[in-house]
Design a protein around this motif. Structure first.
Motif, PDB file in Angstrom:
ATOM      1  N   TYR A  31       0.863  -1.177   0.000  1.00 34.95           N
ATOM      2  CA  TYR A  31       0.000   0.000   0.000  1.00 34.95           C
ATOM      3  C   TYR A  31       0.900   1.227   0.000  1.00 34.95           C
ATOM      4  O   TYR A  31       1.781   1.357   0.848  1.00 34.95           O
ATOM      5  N   LEU A  32       0.697   2.118  -0.955  1.00 33.30           N
ATOM      6  CA  LEU A  32       1.503   3.338  -1.074  1.00 33.30           C
ATOM      7  C   LEU A  32       0.646   4.560  -0.775  1.00 33.30           C
ATOM      8  O   LEU A  32      -0.421   4.726  -1.361  1.00 33.30           O
ATOM      9  N   PHE A  33       1.130   5.406   0.127  1.00 33.54           N
ATOM     10  CA  PHE A  33       0.431   6.658   0.426  1.00 33.54           C
ATOM     11  C   PHE A  33       1.400   7.611   1.098  1.00 33.54           C
ATOM     12  O   PHE A  33       2.455   7.212   1.599  1.00 33.54           O
ATOM     13  N   LYS A  34       1.055   8.870   1.093  1.00 31.51           N
ATOM     14  CA  LYS A  34       1.843   9.868   1.805  1.00 31.51           C
ATOM     15  C   LYS A  34       1.322   9.931   3.239  1.00 31.51           C
ATOM     16  O   LYS A  34       0.184   9.565   3.507  1.00 31.51           O
ATOM     17  N   VAL A  35       2.188  10.381   4.146  1.00 32.01           N
ATOM     18  CA  VAL A  35       1.788  10.528   5.542  1.00 32.01           C
ATOM     19  C   VAL A  35       1.999  11.967   5.982  1.00 32.01           C
ATOM     20  O   VAL A  35       2.897  12.650   5.507  1.00 32.01           O
ATOM     21  N   LYS A  36       1.118  12.408   6.889  1.00 30.85           N
ATOM     22  CA  LYS A  36       1.220  13.742   7.465  1.00 30.85           C
ATOM     23  C   LYS A  36       1.561  13.591   8.942  1.00 30.85           C
ATOM     24  O   LYS A  36       0.888  12.854   9.666  1.00 30.85           O
ATOM     25  N   CYS A  37       2.603  14.309   9.392  1.00 27.48           N
ATOM     26  CA  CYS A  37       3.038  14.238  10.779  1.00 27.48           C
ATOM     27  C   CYS A  37       1.964  14.820  11.688  1.00 27.48           C
ATOM     28  O   CYS A  37       1.433  15.898  11.421  1.00 27.48           O
ATOM     29  N   GLY A  38       1.667  14.107  12.774  1.00 32.91           N
ATOM     30  CA  GLY A  38       0.659  14.558  13.726  1.00 32.91           C
ATOM     31  C   GLY A  38       1.139  15.699  14.600  1.00 32.91           C
ATOM     32  O   GLY A  38       0.335  16.405  15.203  1.00 32.91           O
ATOM     33  N   ARG A  39       2.449  15.917  14.681  1.00 38.54           N
ATOM     34  CA  ARG A  39       2.984  16.992  15.509  1.00 38.54           C
ATOM     35  C   ARG A  39       3.126  18.291  14.713  1.00 38.54           C
ATOM     36  O   ARG A  39       2.600  19.323  15.103  1.00 38.54           O
ATOM     37  N   CYS A  40       3.843  18.245  13.586  1.00 38.30           N
ATOM     38  CA  CYS A  40       4.144  19.492  12.867  1.00 38.30           C
ATOM     39  C   CYS A  40       3.318  19.693  11.605  1.00 38.30           C
ATOM     40  O   CYS A  40       3.334  20.773  11.020  1.00 38.30           O
ATOM     41  N   GLY A  41       2.600  18.651  11.146  1.00 40.21           N
ATOM     42  CA  GLY A  41       1.755  18.778   9.961  1.00 40.21           C
ATOM     43  C   GLY A  41       2.498  18.613   8.648  1.00 40.21           C
ATOM     44  O   GLY A  41       1.912  18.743   7.573  1.00 40.21           O
ATOM     45  N   GLU A  42       3.793  18.312   8.705  1.00 41.57           N
ATOM     46  CA  GLU A  42       4.600  18.124   7.495  1.00 41.57           C
ATOM     47  C   GLU A  42       4.121  16.878   6.745  1.00 41.57           C
ATOM     48  O   GLU A  42       3.908  15.816   7.335  1.00 41.57           O
ATOM     49  N   VAL A  43       3.970  17.006   5.419  1.00 35.81           N
ATOM     50  CA  VAL A  43       3.559  15.887   4.567  1.00 35.81           C
ATOM     51  C   VAL A  43       4.804  15.299   3.913  1.00 35.81           C
ATOM     52  O   VAL A  43       5.640  16.046   3.385  1.00 35.81           O
ATOM     53  N   SER A  44       4.938  13.978   3.959  1.00 33.14           N
ATOM     54  CA  SER A  44       6.099  13.319   3.350  1.00 33.14           C
ATOM     55  C   SER A  44       6.140  13.630   1.857  1.00 33.14           C
ATOM     56  O   SER A  44       5.112  13.704   1.195  1.00 33.14           O
ATOM     57  N   GLN A  45       7.348  13.827   1.335  1.00 33.62           N
ATOM     58  CA  GLN A  45       7.483  14.137  -0.086  1.00 33.62           C
ATOM     59  C   GLN A  45       7.314  12.889  -0.942  1.00 33.62           C
ATOM     60  O   GLN A  45       6.784  12.948  -2.038  1.00 33.62           O
ATOM     61  N   LYS A  46       7.772  11.751  -0.423  1.00 32.79           N
ATOM     62  CA  LYS A  46       7.651  10.490  -1.141  1.00 32.79           C
ATOM     63  C   LYS A  46       6.559   9.649  -0.497  1.00 32.79           C
ATOM     64  O   LYS A  46       6.260   9.797   0.674  1.00 32.79           O
ATOM     65  N   GLU A  47       6.019   8.717  -1.295  1.00 36.07           N
ATOM     66  CA  GLU A  47       5.023   7.802  -0.752  1.00 36.07           C
ATOM     67  C   GLU A  47       5.696   6.805   0.182  1.00 36.07           C
ATOM     68  O   GLU A  47       6.824   6.390  -0.032  1.00 36.07           O
ATOM     69  N   THR A  48       4.968   6.429   1.200  1.00 34.39           N
ATOM     70  CA  THR A  48       5.401   5.413   2.147  1.00 34.39           C
ATOM     71  C   THR A  48       4.798   4.091   1.696  1.00 34.39           C
ATOM     72  O   THR A  48       3.637   4.039   1.304  1.00 34.39           O
ATOM     73  N   SER A  49       5.577   3.021   1.754  1.00 37.57           N
ATOM     74  CA  SER A  49       5.103   1.693   1.369  1.00 37.57           C
ATOM     75  C   SER A  49       4.917   0.846   2.623  1.00 37.57           C
ATOM     76  O   SER A  49       5.820   0.759   3.448  1.00 37.57           O
ATOM     77  N   VAL A  50       3.737   0.239   2.750  1.00 40.28           N
ATOM     78  CA  VAL A  50       3.438  -0.613   3.897  1.00 40.28           C
ATOM     79  C   VAL A  50       2.906  -1.944   3.371  1.00 40.28           C
ATOM     80  O   VAL A  50       2.021  -1.974   2.515  1.00 40.28           O
ATOM     81  N   THR A  51       3.454  -3.042   3.886  1.00 38.89           N
ATOM     82  CA  THR A  51       3.087  -4.390   3.458  1.00 38.89           C
ATOM     83  C   THR A  51       2.827  -5.245   4.696  1.00 38.89           C
ATOM     84  O   THR A  51       3.588  -5.179   5.661  1.00 38.89           O
TER      85      THR A  51
END
Length: 166
Positions: A31-51
């Motif tokens: 599963y590929l998606f971007k993540v947003k930090c719960g502390r600072c609100g920064e959105v990852s530039q690359k997709e995160t892969s979770v398996t």
């Protein structure tokens, strides 16, 4: 702890039962998606892969998770743990109603999943019963011809959302 249910929708023409190649709980589907930090609100530039099949031990305990990632902006660690058993194939009936179908549940701590990317191999079945495998949805659509059913088949207007669930 917040649980996010990945919901997908698409327009299915003469197709039903759209899901990852090995089913909704396929241990090898990424599963590929971007993540947003719960502390600072920064959105990852690359997709995160979770398996599902890839797990790592949590630093403070005996439990495992599918992903530990540090925010590049504020340095906070966040985890994403997949919870199988909630996904269902996208059927033609759900597609025609304009509703979304659940795909995977994620337990997120420190991160919020956003912007799911349709990738990997998918499968679907035509209304005539022909099975289509290794469908590539990375281009946003899929079109083929069903010889058995003598009709075109198509997947278009792919959409996704992450719903907060308890």
């Amino acid at each position: 702890m917040v649980n996010y249910l990945l919901m997908i929708a698409a327009e299915l023409e003469n197709l039903t039962n759209l899901e990852p190649q090995g089913g909704c709980d396929d241990p090898n589907f990424s599963y590929l998606f971007k993540v947003k930090c719960g502390r600072c609100g920064e959105v990852s530039q690359k997709e995160t892969s979770v398996t599902l099949s890839e797990t790592v031990a949590l630093p403070a305990g005996k439990a495992t998770t599918n992903l530990i990632q540090k925010c590049k902006f504020c340095g906070r660690d966040g985890t994403v743990t997949m919870i199988p058993g909630r996904g269902k194939p996208l059927t033609q009936e759900v597609s025609e109603s304009g509703k979304h179908s659940p795909l995977m549940l994620f337990d997120c701590r420190g991160y919020e999943p956003i912007e799911y990317v349709f990738s990997g191999d998918w499968k679907a079945e035509s209304i005539a019963g022909t099975k289509f495998h290794s469908i590539d949805l990375s281009g946003g659509e899929y079109a083929e011809y069903d010889e058995k059913g003598e009709c075109p088949v198509m997947i278009s207007n792919l959409r996704s959302t992450f719903d907060v669930v308890k």
